[in-house]
Enzyme design. Structure first.
Site, PDB file in Angstrom:
ATOM      1  N   HIS A 198      61.491  60.615  38.065  1.00  0.00           N
ATOM      2  CA  HIS A 198      60.370  61.233  38.775  1.00  0.00           C
ATOM      3  C   HIS A 198      59.026  60.659  38.363  1.00  0.00           C
ATOM      4  CE1 HIS A 198      60.819  63.656  35.149  1.00  0.00           C
ATOM      5  NE2 HIS A 198      61.914  64.229  35.637  1.00  0.00           N
ATOM      6  N   LYS A 245      75.322  64.735  49.851  1.00  0.00           N
ATOM      7  CA  LYS A 245      75.474  63.514  50.657  1.00  0.00           C
ATOM      8  C   LYS A 245      76.692  62.720  50.198  1.00  0.00           C
ATOM      9  CE  LYS A 245      70.616  62.910  51.836  1.00  0.00           C
ATOM     10  NZ  LYS A 245      69.422  62.081  51.615  1.00  0.00           N
TER      11      LYS A 245
END
Ligand SMILES: CC(C)(COP(=O)(O)OP(=O)(O)OC[C@H]1O[C@@H](n2cnc3c(N)ncnc32)[C@H](O)[C@@H]1OP(=O)(O)O)[C@@H](O)C(=O)NCCC(=O)NCCS
Length: 125
Positions: A111, A60
């Protein structure tokens, strides 16, 4: 100076299901070193998910479509002695960085058992 930024979030269970279904997927996406690192942890999938998010965040950041065969394996997330992740690019991705005049990349991963997120920032000329 131009700043390129990408971010991605990955559902750990969904990635786990895909990986369990297809060994080819694992080999297409993760380098041997990444597999070794993730498999050395108690729950490898959160670490795989963090690396998958980082690869997508990098794509991205550079504004690439995700279609090139083998592109994910050319983006390796290595680990510095402190545990900080670093981006290692192989082949033509390295050339692309030179074209962007990018002096370096900063990658960060986080995470929970359910989700992994990653953000990648490149500084270009
Ligand atoms: C690094 C640290 C911020 C990670 O935070 P966390 O809430 O535990 O875990 P998160 O899910 O947010 O982040 C995990 C990711 O942080 C990244 N990370 C690890 N060490 C890092 C460091 N020194 N610098 C930057 N990023 C780091 C890794 O990418 C890791 O993912 P991975 O395990 O898949 O490789 C935290 O462990 C810390 O503060 N460590 C320094 C102090 C320390 O070592 N304490 C030991 C326990 S008391």
């Amino acid at each position: 100076m131009r700043l390129y930024h990408g971010i991605d979030i990955v559902n750990v269970d969904r990635l786990r299901e895909t990986m369990d279904r297809s060994a080819a997927f694992v080999e297409d996406i993760f380098t041997q070193e990444e597999q070794r690192y993730c498999l050395s942890h108690r729950d490898p999938y959160v670490h795989f998910a963090g690396r998958f998010a980082a690869k997508e965040a990098f794509l991205k950041a550079i504004g690439s479509g995700f279609t090139a065969i083998g592109i994910f394996r050319r983006i390796e997330i290595s680990v510095m002695p402190s545990g900080r992740p670093a981006l290692r690019l192989n082949g033509w991705l390295d050339n692309l960085m030179r074209r962007l005049n990018a002096s370096g990349a900063s990658v960060t991963i986080s995470h929970t058992p359910e989700y992994a997120v990653s953000s990648v920032i490149l500084l270009g000329g």
